[in-house]
Design an enzyme around this catalytic site. Structure first.
Site, PDB file in Angstrom:
ATOM      1  N   CYS A 197       0.830  -1.208   0.000  1.00 46.64           N
ATOM      2  CA  CYS A 197       0.000   0.000   0.000  1.00 46.64           C
ATOM      3  C   CYS A 197       0.865   1.259   0.000  1.00 46.64           C
ATOM      4  O   CYS A 197       0.486   2.288  -0.556  1.00 46.64           O
ATOM      5  CB  CYS A 197      -0.971  -0.003   1.172  1.00 46.64           C
ATOM      6  SG  CYS A 197      -0.183  -0.120   2.799  1.00 46.64           S
ATOM      7  N   HIS A 233      -1.574   1.788   7.401  1.00 46.72           N
ATOM      8  CA  HIS A 233      -2.043   1.628   6.025  1.00 46.72           C
ATOM      9  C   HIS A 233      -1.904   2.951   5.288  1.00 46.72           C
ATOM     10  O   HIS A 233      -2.150   4.017   5.844  1.00 46.72           O
ATOM     11  CB  HIS A 233      -3.508   1.178   6.038  1.00 46.72           C
ATOM     12  CG  HIS A 233      -4.074   0.930   4.678  1.00 46.72           C
ATOM     13  ND1 HIS A 233      -3.544  -0.009   3.808  1.00 46.72           N
ATOM     14  CD2 HIS A 233      -5.112   1.506   4.022  1.00 46.72           C
ATOM     15  CE1 HIS A 233      -4.245  -0.010   2.683  1.00 46.72           C
ATOM     16  NE2 HIS A 233      -5.200   0.899   2.789  1.00 46.72           N
TER      17      HIS A 233
END
Length: 923
Positions: free
Chosen positions: A313, A853
């Site tokens: 990510c 994230h």
């Protein structure tokens, strides 16, 4: 599961005569050093639970400390090695699988084979988790242990059964065939293995190839498919195929372009229209709302997501921001093949630029929901081994490497000229800056430099001779600190040893990476410290002095926010005089209720007093006078005039302290109090542990050591005369809950971050500057100024802080402008350019340090809308939502003035006029 013992012992079994902790520590240290000196591909390492390894470290370290200090060790010898907390609960004991997302140093440690053998010899246990050392990198070779081998999901085309296969990422395709055929029983000459990513036949793998799995763009947890000659089962025939789309990374940039609305194209991919622009430039009167379509009517590119290949990510976030950077996309969607520099020793033979350009074309093609950046990641891992594997990384680190790598791959300067730099010789700044920029451009000429690089002025001043050094350096982005990360507020309670004032808490602001000297200086200013006075800092824990802070250059990071720090304001002792510390503890008496046999207990309370005394012998009367001086400001206004005569109920005799509770215990025997009636207080001599308590009389004589400790017994009479609450209410260094609330309310502006970046500050002790006048390294003062700003300006908000004692992420909200970021007041070189910027992309980080994230916000300038890119998922988002505390990297583009826009259009018209003239002659 049961921990196996004998199966994992050495051939000779467990030692009958175990080594001492000191010997174990020495042996492990020597074997580790020997292994580090002989790194080779294929060396074996073993994974050990950090929990167990820490218990072993404490055992050997405490034992070593016992030998040097004589204090008894509290750490027991650990039991058998236990790795069960780091492996999957359903793992086969003979083939244990590590839990995903483990972090080295936090969850596990790696030890060489010889160290593992020794530990098993001493402790037994397991299970063993063996891993290999691999060598990675194209130009710079580096070694790392492959903790997580490649995990592939094998689908058998005969019956669609699925099996997990694990191989090292450097294993060859040939080895993959051997393993698959051995597992399925299929003869190698009849087997065909497909790259089956996303359940599609992306490419047939060559059974004779020695190409590695990583080079073949096979990634963690992806599917592969095996088919068998001679079988035409419905399962095999039903498998979809996309040809060989991702089997190989292109070695030449594609000359196909994304169709631009309106007009034919030239053979090299350029539009024939003179005012061609994939992303029209913004002017102060035009915000892009009426810009041309990027694709044909009804089509929209730039809205494809990126598949997560396993903790990628961070990469996807950075890529989406670059994929929506107008001039970068314009460049890569055209034909840039002539700019590829395959001979640059600092580049990647053009392969990184080609892989990136190919990825951008896919992202800007219509009809794609998500793109798997497998080929790009393969190239990235080859040239930057730090990004190989499947650990979480930093989107800004990836961005920095990628921009630098793209520049070197596209650098038009094939042979960098040597240019001798001239000394500034007090010449005007603009002349020197222009000269250095031209020198930089003579060696670095690419679209990345043209679009993303600016220039700042750096001024160094020698603190000794005043020598000034000015340089002008290029920059690719601005890494700006959050002001809250530069300083910290600390609350310290000051005690006045002369009894002139009540204890007083002071809150001061100090550099977060500062020293004890910085704290004492700030505190001295706050409390108006006189020249003949000094401050002694100490931490109070459990009503005793836990430690002193007496080394000026020690880091403040050693002081935690929840600790209680006091400062004792002392008169300076003349130089040359010998001095010792006198610590005065406070004890309050409580009658034992449950166990009358124990008699009475005295519990420590409040804050100790500390002062300096000469090393000459002290009497009980001397110490009594010191205590009276300390307590004088605590005297109650209406306190009874009773003088303490030692006749209160309860007494202290030879006593001991319960170390866990801080309670001093004494037997029920009465002590003759006649001898100490002359003292104002009942005083007892004690040691650092509170043991060997002995009463003092007025005529007692004490020869002070480095630290002398006494205890004052507080009875009802003392509590009536003095307000002891001033001794008990110590504030913490920093109230975190209050601070967090305050931070959210006030927030920080991007301008304050930039000002902190540009502020003058001294260089760190590890970053000294060599002064050409002094001929010595000096801790010079450094000041930065912005001199030249690029069209694309990137701000990196330094949310992650690291120190010896602390790793932290700052979630403070930074208030950054979306429109009209005006930087004109910060630019020293005013050359008529616009310094207004518009935000067009943001890389976000959610969660804590070492994980979390990453996502991205990006503006599709064609329709003036913002979108949220969360790996493969793309959704529209309101502009008001993009400003939040997750913002990590900010991307701005310059808003050109009307004059600049007209000049740029004239330049473009001339370029295309020359191009059309050239084509006419060619025809």
């Amino acid at each position: 599961m049961t921990i196996p013992n004998s199966d994992f012992m050495l051939e000779n079994g467990v030692c009958d005569l175990p080594f001492t902790p000191e010997e174990e520590k020495r042996i492990v240290s020597e074997l580790t050093s020997e292994s580090e000196d002989n790194l080779k591909q294929g060396n074996l390492y073993f994974v050990i639970s950090k929990r167990w390894y820490t218990s072993w470290q404490e055992y050997v370290e405490n034992s070593a400390n016992e030998c040097s200090t004589g204090e008894s060790s509290e750490a027991p010898r650990p039991g058998p090695i236990d790795n069960h907390d780091i492996i999957e609960s359903d793992s086969d004991i003979n083939d244990p699988q590590l839990r995903r997302l483990l972090v080295e140093g936090e969850d596990y440690v790696l030890v060489p084979k010889q160290v593992w053998k020794r530990l098993v010899e001493w402790y037994s246990g397991g299970p063993p988790i063996e891993r290999k050392l691999i060598c990675q990198g194209f130009y710079t070779r580096s070694y790392s242990v492959e903790v997580y081998p490649l995990c592939l999901m094998l689908t058998d085309g005969r019956d669609e059964s699925r099996t997990v296969i694990r191989l090292g990422k450097q294993a060859s395709i040939r080895e993959l065939y051997e393993k698959v055929c051995a597992m399925t029983g299929v003869p190698q000459e009849k087997a065909h293995i497909w790259d089956y990513f996303d359940k599609r036949k992306n490419g047939l793998l060559d059974p004779l190839s020695y190409k590695s799995l990583e080079e073949s763009s096979l990634h963690m947890d992806q599917d592969i498919l095996v088919e068998v000659d001679g079988l035409s089962s419905s399962s095999q025939s039903a498998m979809s195929s996309t040809g060989n789309e991702l089997a190989l990374v292109p070695l030449e940039p594609s000359r196909s372009i994304v169709t631009i609305a309106g007009g034919p194209t030239l053979s090299n991919g350029h539009s024939t229209t003179s005012n061609f622009s994939l992303f029209p430039r913004i002017t102060s009167e035009d915000d892009g709302r009426d810009s041309l379509s990027i694709l044909g009517k009804g089509e929209k590119g730039g809205l494809a997501g990126l598949s997560n290949l396993g903790n990628t990510c961070f990469m996807n976030s950075a890529l989406q921001c670059l994929a929506h950077t107008p001039p970068i996309v314009e460049y890569f969607l055209q034909d840039y093949s002539d700019d590829i520099n395959r001979d640059n020793p600092l580049g990647m033979c053009g392969e990184l630029a080609i892989a990136f350009g190919d990825l951008l074309k896919k992202l800007w093609s219509s009809g794609r929901n998500a793109v798997a950046p497998r080929a790009f990641k393969t190239k990235l891992a080859r040239f930057a081994p730090q990004f190989s594997g499947y650990n979480q990384h930093d989107s800004q680190e990836l961005l920095a490497f990628l921009l630098d790598g793209l520049h070197e791959d596209l650098n038009k300067v094939k042979r960098k000229p040597y240019i001798e730099l001239k000394d500034s010789d007090s010449r005007p700044d603009d002349e020197v800056a222009e000269e250095l920029w031209n020198y930089h451009k003579a060696r670095n000429d690419s679209v990345i430099v043209d679009v993303c690089q600016g220039q700042y002025k750096s001024t160094l001043v020698c603190p000794v001779c005043g020598k000034i050094s000015i340089t002008f350096d290029p920059f690719m982005y601005l890494s700006v600190p959050l002001p809250s990360t530069l300083t910290r507020s600390m609350t310290i309670t000051v005690f006045y040893c002369d009894g002139s004032r009540l204890p007083m808490p002071y809150t001061v602001i100090v550099p977060k990476q500062g020293s004890i000297r910085d704290l004492i200086t700030a505190l001295g200013t706050a409390c108006c410290l006189a020249e003949d006075e000094s401050l002694l800092l100490a931490e109070v824990y459990d009503h005793k002095i836990f430690r002193y802070f007496e080394i000026p250059l020690d880091s403040l990071s050693a002081i935690k926010d929840d600790e209680h720090i006091v400062a004792y304001r002392l008169n300076q002792i003349p130089k040359g005089s010998r001095k010792a510390k006198l610590e005065i503890l406070h004890g309050g008496q409580e009658r034992a209720v449950l166990d009358s046999v124990r008699g009475s207990d005295v519990k420590l309370f409040g804050t100790p007093f500390v002062t300096y005394v000469n090393t000459e012998p002290l009497s009980g009367t001397d110490i009594d006078a010191v205590i009276s001086g300390f307590l004088s400001p605590l005297h109650k206004v209406h306190a009874p005039s009773k003088i303490h005569n030692g006749s209160d109920n309860g007494h202290l005799a030879d006593a001991t302290v319960d170390q866990a509770s801080g309670i001093l215990s004494s037997p029920d025997t009465e002590i003759d109090n006649a001898s100490d009636r002359e003292l104002s207080f009942r005083i007892f001599l004690t040691d650092e542990r509170g043991l060997n308590i002995k009463p003092l009389q007025s005529e007692s004589s004490i020869s002070p050591g480095t630290v002398t400790r006494v205890l004052v017994e507080w009875n009802e009479g003392e509590h009536e005369r003095y307000d002891s609450s001033y001794l008990s209410d110590l504030p913490e260094v920093h109230k975190t809950s209050f601070s967090a609330k305050k931070t959210r309310q006030e927030s920080i502006s991007l301008f304050s971050c930039l000002e902190a970046f540009l502020a003058e500050e001294p260089l760190g002790p590890d970053d000294m500057w060599f002064c050409p006048s002094c001929k010595e390294h000096r801790q010079a003062n450094k000041k930065l100024d912005l001199w030249k700003l690029p069209d694309i300006l990137v701000f990196h908000l330094k949310r992650f802080t690291y120190s010896r004692y602390l790793k932290n992420k700052i979630d403070t909200f930074v208030n950054f402008p979306v429109h009209d970021l005006d930087l004109s007041k910060y630019v020293k070189n005013k050359n008529g350019q616009s310094y207004l910027y518009e935000l067009y992309a943001v890389s976000n980080h959610y969660g804590g340090l070492g994980g979390g994230h990453y996502t991205a916000y990006a503006k599709l300038i064609d329709d003036n809308k913002w979108y949220h890119f969360d790996d493969s998922h793309v959704s529209s988002v309101n502009e008001s939502e993009i400003r939040n505390s997750a913002a990590y990297v900010l991307f701005y583009r310059r808003v050109r003035s009307e004059t600049e826009t007209q000049t740029a259009e004239m330049s473009t018209d001339m370029d295309y006029s020359c191009l059309n003239s050239h084509n006419d002659k060619a025809s």
